[in-house]
Design a protein around this motif. Structure first.
Motif, mmCIF file in Angstrom:
data_model
loop_
_atom_site.group_PDB
_atom_site.id
_atom_site.type_symbol
_atom_site.label_atom_id
_atom_site.label_comp_id
_atom_site.label_asym_id
_atom_site.label_seq_id
_atom_site.Cartn_x
_atom_site.Cartn_y
_atom_site.Cartn_z
ATOM 1 N N ASP A 1 0.828 -1.204 0.000
ATOM 2 C CA ASP A 1 0.000 0.000 0.000
ATOM 3 C C ASP A 1 0.866 1.260 0.000
ATOM 4 O O ASP A 1 0.557 2.238 -0.714
ATOM 5 N N ARG A 2 1.947 1.246 0.815
ATOM 6 C CA ARG A 2 2.806 2.419 0.907
ATOM 7 C C ARG A 2 3.485 2.693 -0.433
ATOM 8 O O ARG A 2 3.506 3.837 -0.917
ATOM 9 N N LEU A 3 4.038 1.639 -1.074
ATOM 10 C CA LEU A 3 4.741 1.827 -2.335
ATOM 11 C C LEU A 3 3.776 2.262 -3.432
ATOM 12 O O LEU A 3 4.107 3.081 -4.297
ATOM 13 N N ASN A 4 2.554 1.701 -3.428
ATOM 14 C CA ASN A 4 1.556 2.099 -4.431
ATOM 15 C C ASN A 4 1.175 3.560 -4.272
ATOM 16 O O ASN A 4 0.966 4.288 -5.255
ATOM 17 N N GLU B 1 4.043 5.644 -5.557
ATOM 18 C CA GLU B 1 4.064 5.561 -7.020
ATOM 19 C C GLU B 1 2.974 6.461 -7.615
ATOM 20 O O GLU B 1 3.177 7.122 -8.635
ATOM 21 N N MET B 2 1.800 6.502 -6.947
ATOM 22 C CA MET B 2 0.713 7.339 -7.439
ATOM 23 C C MET B 2 1.118 8.811 -7.341
ATOM 24 O O MET B 2 0.836 9.617 -8.247
ATOM 25 N N GLN B 3 1.820 9.196 -6.248
ATOM 26 C CA GLN B 3 2.279 10.592 -6.124
ATOM 27 C C GLN B 3 3.289 10.941 -7.213
ATOM 28 O O GLN B 3 3.275 12.042 -7.772
ATOM 29 N N LEU B 4 4.172 9.956 -7.536
ATOM 30 C CA LEU B 4 5.178 10.201 -8.566
ATOM 31 C C LEU B 4 4.494 10.426 -9.917
ATOM 32 O O LEU B 4 4.878 11.317 -10.692
ATOM 33 N N ARG B 5 3.470 9.603 -10.203
ATOM 34 C CA ARG B 5 2.740 9.775 -11.475
ATOM 35 C C ARG B 5 2.042 11.143 -11.495
ATOM 36 O O ARG B 5 1.973 11.815 -12.532
ATOM 37 N N GLU B 6 1.505 11.541 -10.351
ATOM 38 C CA GLU B 6 0.820 12.838 -10.288
ATOM 39 C C GLU B 6 1.815 13.974 -10.559
ATOM 40 O O GLU B 6 1.513 14.935 -11.277
ATOM 41 N N MET B 7 3.032 13.830 -9.993
ATOM 42 C CA MET B 7 4.033 14.875 -10.186
ATOM 43 C C MET B 7 4.474 14.931 -11.653
ATOM 44 O O MET B 7 4.686 16.011 -12.213
ATOM 45 N N SER B 8 4.584 13.736 -12.311
ATOM 46 C CA SER B 8 5.033 13.727 -13.710
ATOM 47 C C SER B 8 3.992 14.361 -14.628
ATOM 48 O O SER B 8 4.335 14.817 -15.725
ATOM 49 N N LEU B 9 2.725 14.386 -14.183
ATOM 50 C CA LEU B 9 1.661 14.959 -15.017
ATOM 51 C C LEU B 9 1.318 16.388 -14.595
ATOM 52 O O LEU B 9 0.404 16.994 -15.161
ATOM 53 N N TYR C 1 11.791 11.406 -10.289
ATOM 54 C CA TYR C 1 12.351 10.323 -9.478
ATOM 55 C C TYR C 1 11.677 10.319 -8.106
ATOM 56 O O TYR C 1 11.284 11.360 -7.577
ATOM 57 N N LEU C 2 11.598 9.093 -7.572
ATOM 58 C CA LEU C 2 11.153 8.917 -6.178
ATOM 59 C C LEU C 2 12.186 8.049 -5.494
ATOM 60 O O LEU C 2 12.461 6.924 -5.930
ATOM 61 N N LEU C 3 12.768 8.588 -4.425
ATOM 62 C CA LEU C 3 13.754 7.856 -3.636
ATOM 63 C C LEU C 3 13.106 7.527 -2.296
ATOM 64 O O LEU C 3 12.662 8.421 -1.580
ATOM 65 N N HIS C 4 12.984 6.203 -1.988
ATOM 66 C CA HIS C 4 12.274 5.793 -0.765
ATOM 67 C C HIS C 4 13.207 5.005 0.125
ATOM 68 O O HIS C 4 13.694 3.926 -0.233
ATOM 69 N N ASP C 5 13.454 5.571 1.330
ATOM 70 C CA ASP C 5 14.279 4.910 2.353
ATOM 71 C C ASP C 5 13.331 4.273 3.370
ATOM 72 O O ASP C 5 12.706 4.967 4.175
ATOM 73 N N ILE C 6 13.211 2.964 3.323
ATOM 74 C CA ILE C 6 12.215 2.276 4.158
ATOM 75 C C ILE C 6 12.514 2.412 5.645
ATOM 76 O O ILE C 6 11.612 2.468 6.477
ATOM 77 N N SER D 1 13.540 4.973 7.188
ATOM 78 C CA SER D 1 13.142 6.300 7.679
ATOM 79 C C SER D 1 11.640 6.543 7.536
ATOM 80 O O SER D 1 11.161 7.621 7.869
ATOM 81 N N ASP D 2 10.913 5.586 7.006
ATOM 82 C CA ASP D 2 9.466 5.771 6.742
ATOM 83 C C ASP D 2 8.674 5.473 8.005
ATOM 84 O O ASP D 2 8.248 4.332 8.267
ATOM 85 N N MET D 3 8.493 6.504 8.868
ATOM 86 C CA MET D 3 7.782 6.300 10.129
ATOM 87 C C MET D 3 6.305 5.979 9.888
ATOM 88 O O MET D 3 5.669 5.288 10.694
ATOM 89 N N TYR D 4 5.747 6.493 8.789
ATOM 90 C CA TYR D 4 4.340 6.188 8.475
ATOM 91 C C TYR D 4 4.156 4.682 8.253
ATOM 92 O O TYR D 4 3.190 4.085 8.705
ATOM 93 N N LEU D 5 5.150 4.069 7.559
ATOM 94 C CA LEU D 5 5.068 2.622 7.298
ATOM 95 C C LEU D 5 5.213 1.844 8.593
ATOM 96 O O LEU D 5 4.479 0.883 8.845
ATOM 97 N N TRP D 6 6.187 2.263 9.449
ATOM 98 C CA TRP D 6 6.448 1.465 10.676
ATOM 99 C C TRP D 6 5.284 1.538 11.641
ATOM 100 O O TRP D 6 5.143 0.685 12.512
ATOM 101 N N LYS D 7 4.422 2.568 11.518
ATOM 102 C CA LYS D 7 3.233 2.599 12.367
ATOM 103 C C LYS D 7 2.227 1.511 11.958
ATOM 104 O O LYS D 7 1.470 1.016 12.795
ATOM 105 N N ARG D 8 2.176 1.173 10.684
ATOM 106 C CA ARG D 8 1.222 0.150 10.189
ATOM 107 C C ARG D 8 1.783 -1.261 10.304
ATOM 108 O O ARG D 8 1.037 -2.217 10.465
#
Length: 857
Positions: free
Chosen positions: A59-62, A65-73, A171-176, A178-185
Motif C-alpha cells: 500500500d505504501r509503495l503504491n 508511485e501514485m504521487q510520482l505519477r501525479e508529479m510527472s503529469l 524520481y522517487l527515492l524511498h528509504d524504508i 526512515s518511513d515512520m508512516y510505514l512502521w506505524k502500520r
C-alpha cells in the motif's frame, strides 16, 4: 512344592504395569498431537502477520508511485522544465512534494545532469542509478538497493512528457528505514523484525542491525524453495514475504517454547498423579478381593468339619459376586436336606398348572369345543358361549349339528365324516345359527384326539363374520373402482370425439354464415341455410351435453326450469326406446324454477326412465312423466315425506312393468343392490339418484306392487326468482375493424374459413398452420400485429405455450384462445396465463366479431 503367591499381589502388580504403560503411551500421543497443534497455530499466526506486513508495504509503495505519477503529469512542473525555470521548479517540488517519511521526490531536465533538489549527502552514490534510469520508458523500479551507509533504498523513475516530447525525468527515492508512516502500520515490535537478505547476512530494516546468515538458508533460497520458517537463532524464526523477494518477517519463538514447556509439565504432573492414584486404588482393590474370600473359606471349612451346621451368611458379603458364591454353596448344602420338601412343592405346581390350563382354555379368544364321535357336545369354553349365545348347560345337551345352518349341515357331515375317519385335521368355513336366529360366519379347525382312552373331536372355532363383511365390502369397492375407471375412459373418449367433431362443425357453421352474407334477405336459399345453422347449433349442444355427462366436474347449482331438461331427456329416449313402449308426458310449463345442477337433474331423469324401460322391455307398456307445482302442508309432511312445508316442484316417473315386492322395495336405494342379471347393471343407479335429490334438499319416494308397475315421486324446493330465462341476444350490427391479425390453426380448412370471415369483417389476416412458423413470423414482425387468434391443440406447441412465448416477446399483445375441447385448459386458467379471451368451437361470425372487439378495446 505349591506356589505361595497371593492373588491380591498379582492384581496390584498387573494393574500398576498396565496403567503405567497406558499412561506413557497416552502422554506421548497427547504431547505429539498438542505440540503439532501449537506449532501449527504459531505458524498460521506468523503467516497472517507476514500478509499484514506485505499488504502495508505494498500500500505504501503504491501510494508513493501514485504521487510520482501525479508529479510527472503536473502542468506546473512540465512548464518549468520546458522553460528551464529551475528555481521555480525547486520551489514547486519543495512546496507540493516535500521530503518526508523517507520519501524524496526529484526531477531532472532532459540532457542535464542537475537534479532538483539536490540528493541528500547520504544518497550521493545513487547518481549513476539515476542517470541509468533517465530513459523514455514508463515506470522504472529498483527495489531495496543497498547503498553506502548501509541504506536499503527503492528508486522509481518516470519520464515527464508534453504530448510526445520528453521534457525530463521524475524520481522517487524511498528509504524504508526512515518511513515512520510505514512502521506505524507494520506490526513490528521489539521481538519481531523486518529483514532483508544481503549477500552474506540479514539486515534489520528498522534498526540497521546485521545478522549472520546460515549457509543452509542461502542454499535453499538459491534453489527457489519456499521456506515456511527458518531458525536464525534458537529463539527466533523468519518467514519470507511472498510479494517482495529478499524481504523476511522475523518473530520470536519464545512464546512457542513456553507453551510446549507448560504442556510437558502439565502432562508429567498428570501422569504422576494418575500413577499414584492407580497404586492406591490397586491396594484397595486387592484388600477388597482377598479379605471376603478368606472369610468365606474359613466358614466353609467349619461347615465341612462339622463345627457348624449353619449356612453362610450372604448378607455379610458386600459384593454381588461373593453373595452369588455363598448362595451357590448354601444351595448345594440345602439340597441334601430338602428332598422331601421339593416333592411336596412339585405336587403343588401340578395343581397350579392344571388351574392355569383351565384358565387359558376359558379365556382363549378362540372358541374351543369338544364332542364325541356321535357329534354330542362334551365341553365348550366361554368364547363358544359368546359366539352362539347359548349357556354351557344348554350346549352340553345339544349335538354339534344343532349349531350349524340347515343349508350346510349335509355338506358339513360329509366333510367331517371323511376327515375324522382319516384322522386328519380339517378347516371348514360356513354358517352357524345364533340363539337369536341370525347367521354367523365361522371358521372351524377339527382334529381327532384321545381323551381318557376314548376318541373325541377337538374343534377350534373363530367368528369371522366381520372378516367376511370386510371382504364383501372390498369386492364391492373394487367393482365401484372398475366402474369409475370405465367412466373415466368414456370421458377421455368423449373429449377426443368432441374436439374432432367441433373442428368439423366449425367450417360448417362458418361457411354457412359466409354464404348467407352473400345472399339477399328474402332469398329462399338463405332460409335453408338458416336451418343448417340451427342443426349445427343443436349438434354443438349435443356434444356439450355428452361432455358434461361423461366427465367429472364440480356441481354448480343455479336457478333452473326443469321443463327443458325433461323434454331433452324425452327427446333422447324416443330415439332409443323400442316402439312397444309408449311415452306419455304431462308437463306444466308454468311451474317455477328450482336451484339445481342441470347435469345432475338430467342424470336423474335418464336413470329413472332407464329403470322404467328395463321393467317393461319384455312385454312393453307405458312410460309416464309428469311435472307439477305442489304446496306441501304440515299434514302432508306427516305422511312420511322428510321435508318442510312450502312450495315444491313434483316430478313423477311411472311405468306399467312387473313392479316390486316389499322386500325389494325396502332395499331399492341401497348401493350395489340390483335385481338385474349379470352385465345389465351395477346397482348404483337409484343410489346415485337418491344422493343427488338429497343433496338438492329434496325427497324421492317410490310406490310399487308386483304386476302393477311402479311410480317414483321427486320433490324439489321451488325458489322465488323467475329470472332463469336466457337473456335475448343483442341484435346490434356486427362490429368490424381494420387491425392486423395473426391466425394460427393446424387445420387448413378452418384457417381458410376463418381468414375469409375475418377479411369480411375488415381485418388484415396473416395465417399459419404451424405454431412454430407463427412464432417465427411474430418474432420478426411483432410490431405489425395487433391481435393473435390461436387454436389450443396443435402439434409441436399448444396454443397456451404459443401465447406465453408471444407475450414474452410483446407483453401487450392480446390473444384469443380458440379450442374444440381441452381437459388441460379452461377459461379461468387461460385468463390466469394472461390470455384475453377464450372461445369454444364452433363459433358464429357475430360472436367472433364481438370477442375480437372485446379483446382489442
Amino acid at each position: 512344592m505349591a506356589s505361595s503367591r497371593r492373588f491380591s499381589s498379582f492384581i496390584v502388580s498387573t494393574l500398576i504395569l498396565f496403567v503405567g504403560v497406558s499412561l506413557t503411551l497416552a502422554t506421548g500421543s497427547i504431547y505429539v498431537v498438542l505440540s503439532r497443534s501449537i506449532t501449527l497455530d504459531f505458524s498460521n499466526k506468523l503467516e497472517i502477520q507476514e500478509k499484514e506486513v506485505s499488504r502495508a508495504l505494498a500500500d505504501r509503495l503504491n501510494f508513493l508511485e501514485m504521487q510520482l505519477r501525479e508529479m510527472s503529469l503536473n502542468n506546473a512542473v512540465r512548464v518549468n522544465l520546458m522553460l528551464g525555470l529551475r528555481n521555480q521548479a525547486l520551489e514547486l517540488i519543495q512546496r507540493d512534494y516535500p521530503s518526508s517519511n523517507g520519501a524524496f521526490f526529484l526531477i531532472k531536465e532532459k540532457g542535464s545532469s542537475i537534479i532538483i533538489p539536490e540528493l541528500p549527502e547520504n544518497y550521493k552514490g545513487l547518481e549513476p542509478d539515476l542517470a541509468q534510469s533517465d530513459q523514455e520508458k514508463d515506470m522504472q523500479k529498483i527495489l531495496f538497493k543497498h547503498t553506502k551507509g548501509n541504506h536499503y533504498l527503492s528508486l522509481f523513475s518516470l519520464p515527464i512528457k508534453r504530448k510526445n516530447d520528453l521534457l525530463g525525468t521524475a524520481y522517487l527515492l524511498h528509504d524504508i528505514s526512515s518511513d515512520m508512516y510505514l512502521w506505524k502500520r507494520v506490526p513490528v515490535k521489539a521481538d519481531n523484525k523486518l529483514l532483508i537478505m544481503g549477500m552474506d547476512n540479514f539486515v534489520d530494516l528498522r534498526t540497521g542491525r546485521v545478522y549472520s546468515s546460515f549457509e543452509e538458508v542461502k542454499n535453499r533460497r538459491s534453489k527457489g524453495f519456499y521456506i515456511p520458517w527458518i531458525k536464525l537463532y534458537p529463539r527466533e524464526s523468519i518467514v519470507p514475504l511472498k510479494k517482495f523477494p529478499g524481504l523476511f518477517y522475523a518473530a520470536s519463538t519464545i512464546p512457542l517454547q513456553k507453551k510446549k514447556t507448560y504442556l510437558i509439565l502439565a502432562l508429567v504432573f498428570s501422569f504422576a498423579l494418575i500413577f499414584v492414584l492407580t497404586i492406591l486404588i490397586s491396594l484397595a482393590i486387592a484388600r477388597e478381593v482377598s479379605e471376603p474370600l478368606e472369610n468365606m473359606a474359613d466358614q466353609a471349612l467349619n461347615i465341612a468339619q462339622g463345627l457348624s451346621n449353619h449356612p453362610l451368611h450372604e448378607e455379610k458379603f458386600e459384593y454381588v459376586e461373593y453373595r452369588k458364591l455363598a448362595r451357590a454353596f448354601n444351595s448345594v448344602f440345602a439340597s441334601f436336606l430338602n428332598t422331601q420338601e421339593d416333592l411336596r412343592d412339585r405336587a403343588k405346581e401340578l395343581d397350579v398348572s392344571e388351574k392355569r390350563y383351565r384358565s387359558l382354555v376359558e379365556t382363549s379368544p378362540t372358541g374351543i369345543l369338544t364332542m364325541d364321535m356321535d357329534w354330542n357336545i362334551l365341553f365348550a369354553n366361554n368364547t363358544i358361549k359368546k359366539i352362539t349365545g347359548y349357556s354351557e348347560a344348554s350346549l352340553v345337551t345339544m349335538k354339534f349339528m344343532d349349531l350349524t345352518h340347515p343349508d350346510v349341515r349335509h355338506e358339513l357331515r360329509l366333510i367331517e365324516d371323511y376327515s375324522l375317519s382319516k384322522d386328519t385335521q380339517k378347516m371348514w368355513q360356513g354358517y352357524w345359527m345364533h340363539k337369536d336366529g341370525r347367521s354367523i360366519w365361522v371358521e372351524i379347525n377339527a382334529i381327532k384326539i384321545e381323551e381318557h382312552t376314548e376318541d373325541v373331536v377337538l374343534l377350534n372355532v373363530m367368528d369371522i363374520t366381520k372378516r367376511k363383511k370386510a371382504e364383501r365390502e372390498k369386492k364391492e369397492l373394487e367393482t365401484m373402482l372398475r366402474q369409475a375407471q370405465k367412466m373415466e375412459a368414456i370421458g377421455t373418449l368423449a373429449g377426443g370425439i368432441a374436439h374432432d367433431f367441433n373442428n368439423i362443425l366449425f367450417p360448417i357453421t362458418g361457411y354457412t354464415e359466409l354464404a348467407m352474407n352473400e345472399l339477399e334477405e328474402d332469398s329462399p336459399v338463405r332460409t335453408k341455410l338458416t336451418e343448417v345453422l340451427k342443426a349445427a347449433e343443436l349438434a354443438k349442444g349435443l356434444v356439450q351435453q355428452i361432455l358434461t355427462f361423461s366427465r367429472s366436474s364440480e356441481n354448480k347449482h343455479k336457478p333452473l326450469r326443469v321443463q327443458s331438461i325433461i323434454k331433452e331427456s324425452l327427446k333422447f329416449l324416443r330415439s332409443s326406446l323400442p316402439s312397444t313402449i309408449e311415452i306419455r308426458q304431462k308437463i306444466d310449463n308454468n311451474s317455477g324454477p328450482v336451484m339445481a345442477d342441470p347435469t345432475q337433474i338430467y342424470q336423474v331423469m335418464m336413470n329413472l326412465c332407464t329403470n322404467a324401460y328395463h321393467s317393461m322391455r319384455k312385454k312393453g307398456g307405458v312410460l309416464g312423466l309428469a311435472l307439477t307445482e305442489k304446496t306441501l302442508r304440515p299434514q302432508d309432511i306427516n305422511s312420511g315425506l322428510n321435508l318442510t312445508p312450502g312450495k315444491y316442484i313434483k316430478i313423477s316417473v311411472s311405468d306399467t312393468g312387473h313392479g316390486m315386492d316389499p322386500l325389494v322395495l325396502g332395499r331399492i336405494f341401497d348401493p350395489y343392490f340390483t335385481t338385474k342379471g349379470p352385465g345389465e347393471g351395477t346397482g348404483m343407479g337409484l343410489s346415485v339418484v337418491h344422493g343427488i335429490i338429497t343433496n338438492h334438499g329434496g325427497n324421492i319416494s317410490v310406490k310399487s306392487r308386483p304386476g302393477k308397475g311402479s311410480v317414483f315421486h321427486i320433490y324439489l324446493p321451488r325458489i322465488k326468482t323467475d329470472d332463469t330465462r336466457p337473456k335475448s341476444v343483442s341484435t346490434a350490427s356486427t362490429p368490424k375493424g381494420k387491425e392486423n391479425v395473426l391466425l394460427v390453426d393446424d387445420e387448413e380448412q378452418i384457417v381458410q374459413m376463418l381468414t375469409e370471415m375475418l377479411e369480411q369483417l375488415g381485418y388484415h389476416v396473416t395465417s399459419r398452420t404451424s405454431s412454430v412458423e407463427a412464432l417465427e413470423v411474430f418474432r420478426v414482425r411483432s410490431d405489425q400485429f395487433d391481435l393473435v387468434i390461436t387454436d389450443q391443440t396443435m402439434p409441436n406447441m399448444t396454443g397456451t405455450e404459443l401465447a406465453q412465448r408471444l407475450m414474452a416477446i410483446k407483453p401487450t399483445i392480446p390473444v384469443i384462445l380458440c379450442t374444440g375441447f381441452s381437459e388441460v385448459i379452461s377459461e379461468e386458467k387461460a385468463r390466469f396465463l394472461g390470455i384475453r379471451e377464450y372461445v369454444m368451437k364452433p363459433v358464429v361470425i357475430s360472436e367472433l366479431a364481438r370477442t375480437i372487439r372485446k379483446a382489442l378495446d
